[in-house]
Design a protein around this motif. Structure first.
Motif, mmCIF file in Angstrom:
data_model
loop_
_atom_site.group_PDB
_atom_site.id
_atom_site.type_symbol
_atom_site.label_atom_id
_atom_site.label_comp_id
_atom_site.label_asym_id
_atom_site.label_seq_id
_atom_site.Cartn_x
_atom_site.Cartn_y
_atom_site.Cartn_z
ATOM 1 N N ARG A 569 53.226 39.439 52.383
ATOM 2 C CA ARG A 569 52.276 40.294 51.663
ATOM 3 C C ARG A 569 50.870 40.180 52.257
ATOM 4 N N MET A 570 50.494 38.971 52.673
ATOM 5 C CA MET A 570 49.170 38.783 53.260
ATOM 6 C C MET A 570 49.005 39.587 54.541
ATOM 7 N N LEU A 571 50.096 39.714 55.290
ATOM 8 C CA LEU A 571 50.020 40.475 56.533
ATOM 9 C C LEU A 571 49.922 41.968 56.282
ATOM 10 N N VAL A 572 50.638 42.442 55.262
ATOM 11 C CA VAL A 572 50.654 43.883 54.997
ATOM 12 C C VAL A 572 49.352 44.334 54.368
ATOM 13 N N TYR A 573 48.906 43.605 53.330
ATOM 14 C CA TYR A 573 47.665 44.007 52.654
ATOM 15 C C TYR A 573 47.091 42.782 51.951
ATOM 16 N N ALA A 574 46.155 42.125 52.593
ATOM 17 C CA ALA A 574 45.621 40.857 52.088
ATOM 18 C C ALA A 574 44.950 40.974 50.722
ATOM 19 N N PRO A 575 44.239 42.065 50.394
ATOM 20 C CA PRO A 575 43.589 42.131 49.075
ATOM 21 C C PRO A 575 44.556 42.283 47.895
ATOM 22 N N ASP A 576 45.847 42.432 48.164
ATOM 23 C CA ASP A 576 46.818 42.652 47.088
ATOM 24 C C ASP A 576 47.158 41.312 46.418
ATOM 25 N N HIS A 577 46.291 40.888 45.484
ATOM 26 C CA HIS A 577 46.528 39.628 44.784
ATOM 27 C C HIS A 577 45.771 39.628 43.459
ATOM 28 N N TRP A 578 46.144 38.694 42.611
ATOM 29 C CA TRP A 578 45.505 38.518 41.305
ATOM 30 C C TRP A 578 44.130 37.914 41.509
ATOM 31 N N GLY A 579 43.157 38.327 40.679
ATOM 32 C CA GLY A 579 41.841 37.704 40.751
ATOM 33 C C GLY A 579 40.720 38.686 40.471
ATOM 34 N N PHE A 580 39.507 38.162 40.482
ATOM 35 C CA PHE A 580 38.309 38.940 40.194
ATOM 36 C C PHE A 580 37.350 38.850 41.378
ATOM 37 N N GLY A 581 36.448 39.836 41.423
ATOM 38 C CA GLY A 581 35.416 39.813 42.444
ATOM 39 C C GLY A 581 35.631 40.869 43.506
ATOM 40 N N PRO A 582 34.766 40.889 44.529
ATOM 41 C CA PRO A 582 34.904 41.875 45.614
ATOM 42 C C PRO A 582 36.081 41.545 46.503
ATOM 43 N N GLY A 583 36.607 42.587 47.157
ATOM 44 C CA GLY A 583 37.706 42.397 48.084
ATOM 45 C C GLY A 583 39.057 42.219 47.431
ATOM 46 N N VAL A 584 39.186 42.550 46.145
ATOM 47 C CA VAL A 584 40.456 42.433 45.436
ATOM 48 C C VAL A 584 41.005 43.835 45.202
ATOM 49 N N GLY A 585 42.210 44.105 45.708
ATOM 50 C CA GLY A 585 42.869 45.372 45.434
ATOM 51 C C GLY A 585 42.313 46.535 46.220
ATOM 52 N N PHE A 586 42.962 47.697 46.029
ATOM 53 C CA PHE A 586 42.573 48.864 46.814
ATOM 54 C C PHE A 586 41.425 49.647 46.197
ATOM 55 N N TYR A 587 40.862 49.174 45.055
ATOM 56 C CA TYR A 587 39.648 49.790 44.533
ATOM 57 C C TYR A 587 38.398 49.115 45.090
ATOM 58 N N GLY A 588 38.566 48.043 45.865
ATOM 59 C CA GLY A 588 37.431 47.373 46.482
ATOM 60 C C GLY A 588 36.974 46.144 45.745
ATOM 61 N N GLN A 589 37.223 46.065 44.455
ATOM 62 C CA GLN A 589 36.858 44.899 43.662
ATOM 63 C C GLN A 589 37.596 44.964 42.328
ATOM 64 N N HIS A 590 37.549 43.853 41.606
ATOM 65 C CA HIS A 590 38.164 43.817 40.279
ATOM 66 C C HIS A 590 37.249 43.025 39.354
ATOM 67 N N THR A 591 37.084 43.541 38.139
ATOM 68 C CA THR A 591 36.213 42.919 37.150
ATOM 69 C C THR A 591 36.977 42.724 35.845
ATOM 70 N N LEU A 592 36.385 41.952 34.955
ATOM 71 C CA LEU A 592 36.990 41.755 33.640
ATOM 72 C C LEU A 592 37.088 43.080 32.894
ATOM 73 N N ALA A 593 36.068 43.919 33.007
ATOM 74 C CA ALA A 593 36.107 45.227 32.355
ATOM 75 C C ALA A 593 37.264 46.064 32.880
#
Length: 828
Positions: A569-593
């Motif tokens: 998974r890290m090789l295919v798309y590294a941001p694809d993981h659980w967590g908060f902050g910038p660089g998470v997921g394909f929206y560019g970031q993830h927040t509590l909201a």
């Protein structure tokens, strides 16, 4: 506390008794319910009014737009002329009563929704959910320095225009209440241009678009939404309000059943309610099963007789845990899932994940861990695939593909998940029998067997059903061990959960909830667990199972990626993981909201698709044992597991809803068990309400006192089942007919693709979604099959395929107006 004991019925020669509180305790209980009801209503009113503030101001330097925590500036000399609400369709919402959505699958059919919008059922559903309050602009005001403000506190959904007063500085304010579907606000400018603000919570974006006659090519401004600063409360309030209304409907169910049954008890002039609904024939209700007796060694039985004896013993054990009616429903559910897999899904994958799983299954069935790199790799863009050092493999854990590979090897891959789905239901029942009794187990199994969410997802090629099978039977084994079963149950649980971890990494939540919950119950219930002198061997085998899991996991990574700590998974798309902050997921970031958006969408979809019942009533049975003060420790365990697995998705950037809220599928043992307990609690409340109205003469028939059957709770359940049977199920069958997994407007009849009328050919398509959803998963991983499906959009791509596969003929796949596939030769 003063109580009076009332003999209420006799069933099977055993007196059923109800302890009924009288006098002051009853008044105290009613006062507590009234206070809870008032508090929930106040909290609901506060949550409903939660809104996202929007402000547009003009000064000498330009226009400033603020939406929650997002602030952007547009340079312009134009004045604000008016604020208006663009036209919107009132029936469009993220998730509809028929299970369709406008967020991920785009299955929303507005023509159908308009055709049923005036039906009584839709109107009831819209009133229950409060659809008119979702994504509504409120308190729209326009003001200017030295001028009186012009306001509209409750404008219509769309088409409203409010002139802006002129002045040196101008200001437009509005509040978007309960942001759900994308909502826009337009501000007209004096130079003929328009500034449009669009808030889209599902795509996590606020878009500011400037339309200008002077500069026609101005790019829109995009900003991530929702952020943690000013955007959390509106989204958290929507999720909180869903839970508050579930509690309100639970109180309504309790009150309705209590009042109706008490009134019927007075009218019937009897205090003899129906004895406890029970499928139990022996043992204390709710007590765990006794420790299994160890079989004594003896002479072996003849083969035929031994199998017969073992079958009868297995059936006796199974039917003691789950009533034969429940087992029959499992059989029906299995047949229905097979029908869905063949008749509606055509034994094909219909989503990127499933296509990758099937490709991996064919790789494993060929005896390989990975496929060699294809010639012309650009024409085989498999979804979620990695191509490293000549190795071609999926990004996922190997468990799903390895399990499906058994079906591929036998020629029946479509049979694997329906079979495991049916066996998982049996495992749920066996586990719940140990935590409660046979009636809870049977009812939970029946709920799963009639769940549209469970049935249609269990017929797919996704990983959730396989994971659930391993998790449920692992939970059964650990429960047996905790209740004093044989020591081999502990390593069995560890081994099954290791398989689950090799299938989906999120299963750690289920394992954590199960270990913590069963450990707490074993301590509080004083379960024997197992004699200490017998711990050595089970713990050794358990440690071996854990070590084997780690070895397989690390070696699999090392063989594919070159490092045991680097996953595919890290090789295919590294941001694809659980967590908060910038660089998470394909929206560019993830927040509590944004996490509250994910959680809210999952719970909303679950409330619609789990049973096909009216919205809040789906989850309203879960809190009933707690509200009625009849909760057991097992209820606390199940509720804790459900909350942990749901709240964990606050940290996931995407809801992934497909065929329902599939990320919550592994939590179904908790939800089904709690719903079963809630239904039985409702029946018990109705039964006991009869005893609150004393009368000198019980109801008699044939000279014998008899219990008058309960009315309210069974009527409620019949009404809910009618909603599912008469509306939701037929609608789901229609929606999934000739299913292709794509939007409602796409008519691709893909049944013929499994056996196309061409041979030794390469069939190409220029539809990237169709290729990723279905066609790629049909390929032989070595690309040596009779028909190979490729992706190509130009003559250059065709030339690359001809060069790589000179012996094969090329065909272009397209679909006619009726959706039937056509194969056009590209050579000669």
């Amino acid at each position: 506390m003063k109580r009076r004991q009332v003999t209420v019925a006799r069933r099977g020669g055993v007196a059923a008794r109800a302890w009924v509180m009288s006098g002051r305790p009853v008044a105290r209980r009613l006062a507590l319910y009234a206070a809870l009801l008032l508090g929930l209503l106040v909290a609901d009113a506060v949550c409903v009014r939660a809104s996202l503030p929007v402000e547009v101001t003009r000064d000498a330097g330009g226009v400033t737009i603020r939406a929650g925590s997002v602030t952007r500036r547009i340079a312009t000399d134009a004045r604000l002329l008016a604020v208006s609400l663009p036209s919107r369709d009132a029936v469009i919402h993220e998730y509809q009563l028929d299970g369709t959505d406008s967020t991920n699958n785009y299955t929303l059919d507005t023509a159908y929704l308009h055709s049923v919008a005036n039906s009584p059922y839709y109107r009831f559903y819209a009133w229950m959910r409060g659809l008119d309050d979702l994504s509504r602009w409120r308190d729209v005001c326009a003001s200017a320095e030295g001028q009186a403000a012009r306001c509209d506190a409750a404008p219509p959904l769309s088409g409203t225009a409010l002139p802006a007063p002129d002045g040196a500085s101008q200001r437009v304010t509005a509040a978007l209440r309960q942001p759900e579907t994308p909502a826009s606000l337009d501000v007209a400018l004096s130079d003929g241009g328009v500034i449009e603000l669009t808030i889209d919570r599902n795509d996590h974006v606020i878009t500011i678009t400037q339309y200008s006659v002077i500069q026609p090519d101005i790019l829109p401004i995009r900003a991530f939404y929702p952020n943690d600063l000013g955007d959390t409360w509106p989204q958290a309030a929507m999720t909180l309000d869903l839970l508050i209304r579930v509690l309100l409907w639970a109180l309504a169910l309790l009150g309705l059943v209590w009042v109706v049954e008490a009134a019927v008890g007075r009218v019937s002039r009897g205090i003899s309610p129906l004895g406890p609904l029970s499928l139990e024939k022996r043992g204390k209700r709710g007590s765990p099963l006794p420790v299994e007796e160890r079989k004594k060694p003896g002479s072996p039985l003849p083969m035929g007789e031994g199998l017969g004896v073992r079958f009868r013993a297995a059936w006796a054990t199974l039917s003691a845990a789950i009533h034969p009616i429940g087992l029959a429903l499992v059989g029906v559910a299995f047949g229905f899932m097979v029908w869905v897999a063949l008749a509606q899904y055509h034994a094909q994958p219909h989503i990127y994940d499933a296509s990758a799983y099937m490709f991996g299954a064919r790789v494993f069935a060929s005896g390989r861990l990975y496929a060699p790199a294809p010639a012309a790799p650009a024409q085989f863009p498999g979804p979620f695939m990695a191509l490293v050092n000549g190795r071609w493999f999926t990004q996922y854990e190997p468990g799903t593909s390895a399990t499906l590979a058994i079906g591929v090897a036998l020629g029946v891959p479509w049979l694997v998940e329906p079979l495991l789905g049916a066996l998982a239901l049996v495992g749920m029942g066996m586990t719940l029998r140990r935590l409660y009794d046979r009636r809870v187990a049977t009812l939970a199994v029946a709920l799963g067997a009639i769940s549209p969410f469970y049935l249609w997802l269990s017929a797919s090629y996704l990983s959730h059903t396989i994971t659930l099978f391993y998790l449920v039977w692992g939970l059964w084994a650990l429960t047996r061990f905790a209740q004093g079963g044989r020591g081999w149950n502990l390593p069995l649980a560890a081994g099954l959960w290791a398989l689950a971890m090799l299938t989906r990494d999120t299963t750690a939540l289920f394992v954590a909830a199960s270990v913590a919950g069963l450990g707490w119950m074993a301590w509080r219930e004083r379960w024997p667990v197992i004699w200490r002198r017998e711990w050595a061997a089970p713990l050794s085998w358990t440690a071996a199972a854990v070590a084997l899991y780690l070895a397989i996991y690390l070696d699999y990574n090392a063989l594919l990626t070159g490092s045991p700590l680097v996953t595919p998974r890290m090789l295919v798309y590294a941001p694809d993981h659980w967590g908060f902050g910038p660089g998470v997921g394909f929206y560019g970031q993830h927040t509590l909201a944004a996490g509250f958006v994910t959680l809210g969408e999952l719970l909303t979809s679950l409330s619609i698709s789990l049973y096909g019942w009216p919205f809040y009533l789906t989850l309203a049975f879960i809190p009933l044992p707690f509200l009625a003060r009849r909760a057991r420790r097992a209820d606390v365990f199940l509720l804790g597991g459900a909350l942990l697995m749901a709240l964990a998705f606050l940290g996931l950037y995407y809801h992934g809803i497909y065929l329902g809220p599939r990320y919550l599928f592994e939590a179904l043992p908790f939800f089904l068990g709690l719903t079963s307990r809630g239904i039985i609690t409702l029946m018990e409340v109705g039964r006991d309400a009869r005893g609150l109205i004393p009368s000198p003469a019980p109801w008699r028939r044939g000279g014998k006192a008899r219990a008058l059957p309960g009315l309210a709770a069974p009527v409620v359940m019949m009404a809910l089942l009618a909603c599912a049977t008469l509306y939701y199920f037929p609608r789901q069958i229609a929606l999934h007919a000739d299913f292709n997994g794509m939007s409602a407007e796409t008519q691709f009849r893909t049944a013929a693709l499994s056996a196309p009328p061409v041979h030794h050919a390469i069939v190409v398509t220029d539809n990237r979604v169709l290729y990723g959803y279905t066609l790629f998963g049909l390929n032989d991983p070595l690309l040596r099959g009779d028909v190979i499906y490729a992706y190509a959009t130009s003559e250059r791509d065709y030339a690359a395929l001809r060069k790589a596969y000179p012996a094969r003929r090329l065909y272009l796949l397209h679909f006619d107006k009726a959706g039937q596939p056509r194969f056009t030769p590209l050579d000669g």
